[in-house]
Design an enzyme around this catalytic site. Structure first.
Site, short mmCIF file in Angstrom:
data_model
loop_
_atom_site.label_atom_id
_atom_site.label_comp_id
_atom_site.label_asym_id
_atom_site.label_seq_id
_atom_site.Cartn_x
_atom_site.Cartn_y
_atom_site.Cartn_z
N SER A 89 -61.01 -42.96 -17.31
CA SER A 89 -61.57 -43.24 -18.63
C SER A 89 -60.84 -44.40 -19.30
O SER A 89 -59.67 -44.31 -19.66
CB SER A 89 -61.48 -42.01 -19.53
OG SER A 89 -61.83 -42.38 -20.85
N HIS A 130 -64.89 -44.78 -15.96
CA HIS A 130 -65.63 -44.00 -16.95
C HIS A 130 -65.58 -44.75 -18.29
O HIS A 130 -64.49 -45.01 -18.82
CB HIS A 130 -64.98 -42.62 -17.06
CG HIS A 130 -65.67 -41.68 -17.97
ND1 HIS A 130 -66.74 -40.90 -17.57
CD2 HIS A 130 -65.45 -41.37 -19.27
CE1 HIS A 130 -67.14 -40.14 -18.58
NE2 HIS A 130 -66.38 -40.42 -19.63
N ASP A 158 -66.62 -44.79 -22.15
CA ASP A 158 -67.03 -43.93 -23.26
C ASP A 158 -67.62 -44.74 -24.41
O ASP A 158 -66.88 -45.40 -25.15
CB ASP A 158 -65.83 -43.14 -23.77
CG ASP A 158 -65.39 -42.09 -22.78
OD1 ASP A 158 -66.20 -41.22 -22.45
OD2 ASP A 158 -64.22 -42.13 -22.34
N MET A 198 -69.27 -44.77 -27.95
CA MET A 198 -69.37 -43.87 -29.13
C MET A 198 -69.93 -44.64 -30.32
O MET A 198 -69.50 -45.77 -30.57
CB MET A 198 -67.99 -43.34 -29.49
CG MET A 198 -67.28 -42.63 -28.37
SD MET A 198 -65.65 -42.11 -28.93
CE MET A 198 -65.00 -41.41 -27.42
N HIS A 220 -70.73 -43.16 -20.11
CA HIS A 220 -70.90 -41.90 -20.86
C HIS A 220 -71.33 -42.25 -22.28
O HIS A 220 -70.52 -42.69 -23.09
CB HIS A 220 -69.56 -41.14 -20.83
CG HIS A 220 -69.57 -39.87 -21.62
ND1 HIS A 220 -68.40 -39.18 -21.94
CD2 HIS A 220 -70.58 -39.13 -22.15
CE1 HIS A 220 -68.71 -38.09 -22.63
NE2 HIS A 220 -70.01 -38.04 -22.77
N MET A 234 -72.16 -41.46 -25.84
CA MET A 234 -72.04 -40.47 -26.92
C MET A 234 -72.69 -41.09 -28.14
O MET A 234 -72.03 -41.48 -29.11
CB MET A 234 -70.56 -40.14 -27.16
CG MET A 234 -69.99 -39.22 -26.10
SD MET A 234 -68.19 -39.18 -26.09
CE MET A 234 -67.88 -40.59 -25.05
N MET A 270 -68.52 -31.16 -20.88
CA MET A 270 -67.39 -31.58 -21.72
C MET A 270 -66.41 -30.42 -21.85
O MET A 270 -66.79 -29.31 -22.22
CB MET A 270 -67.87 -32.01 -23.11
CG MET A 270 -68.61 -33.34 -23.15
SD MET A 270 -67.72 -34.75 -22.48
CE MET A 270 -66.27 -34.84 -23.54
N ASP A 276 -64.74 -33.60 -18.30
CA ASP A 276 -64.20 -34.68 -19.11
C ASP A 276 -63.48 -34.12 -20.32
O ASP A 276 -64.09 -33.46 -21.16
CB ASP A 276 -65.39 -35.57 -19.54
CG ASP A 276 -64.98 -36.80 -20.32
OD1 ASP A 276 -63.78 -37.07 -20.46
OD2 ASP A 276 -65.90 -37.52 -20.78
#
Ligand code: DX5
Ligand code: ZN
Length: 215
Positions: free
Chosen positions: A8, A33, A35, A37, A66, A68, A137, A176
């Site tokens: 990540s 990975h 993230d 957001m 990923h 979000m 998660m 994760d």
């Protein structure tokens, strides 16, 4: 089923992204990975397409994106076109999860669906026939460095059982949040095979040993 470590980027030094990517690839990470957001679906804002375009250029391993973000269908084209290899969105954020899965597949990418710790397995069950990965998660999404929630282990076992019984054992289960040398074992025993890690692998001097300990 292959065991994989997805590093990540949230846990790395973002001011030194290129070297951090090179370092974690050398350490043996299988995927990167990423993230994303939006400050709405989760209480944090990280990075988006401009950064991931640069990550893609620097990366020699697949991009595990990923999302979000609220209403993820709006951004599937962007994250597919910049070169994500798998795109995972949150079930809780999509009004029509099947349409999101179909859109990801239309780009020839692997589709992942993610559930927060409070979302039951029954909610994701209808999509197990068509996804390539389920991301369970193991913390509330939004921040790195949180403590692993063991209540999520039962959900991993349940999803693995459902996938096996529907003849889809090849579907990955990714975990994760709070993954380290101890919690990884619990998740693997429960049926997960893709392990996201930020703080644990980027926060140490010997990253190779940290990745190895996860495998
Ligand atoms: C949290 C993110 C995670 C996070 C994991 O919402 O989805 O990917 O970076 O970080 P660690 O490994 O520090 O828990
Ligand atoms: Zn993540």
């Amino acid at each position: 089923m292959k065991d994989l470590v997805s590093a990540s980027l949230l846990g790395c030094d973002l001011a030194d992204l290129k070297n951090e990517i090179e370092s974690i690839e050398k350490a043996g990470a299988d995927w990167l990975h990423c993230d994303v957001m939006d400050g709405v679906f989760v209480n944090n804002i990280s990075f988006g397409t401009p950064v991931l375009k640069c990550v893609k250029k620097a990366a020699g391993i697949p991009l595990d994106t990923h999302l979000m973000i609220t209403d993820p269908i709006r951004y599937i084209d962007d994250y597919a076109e910049l070169g994500s290899d798998m795109i995972t969105f949150h079930l809780e954020a999509a009004s029509d999860p099947q349409a999101v899965i179909d859109k990801i597949h239309a780009h020839g990418k692997s589709a992942g669906i993610s559930i927060k710790p409070g979302t039951p397995v029954s909610a994701v069950k209808p999509y197990l026939e068509s996804v390539d990965m389920v991301l369970v998660m193991t913390v509330e999404p939004g921040f790195g460095g949180q403590k692993f929630n063991p209540d999520t282990l039962e959900k991993i076992s349940e999803i693995r059982y459902l996938l096996d019984s529907m003849g889809r054992p090849q579907v990955d289960i990714e975990v994760d949040g709070g993954i380290n040398g101890q919690t990884v074992k619990l998740c693997r025993e429960a049926g997960a095979n893709v392990f996201v890690s930020g703080t644990y692998i980027f926060g140490v001097e010997d990253r190779k040993a940290a990745v190895k300990s996860l495998k």
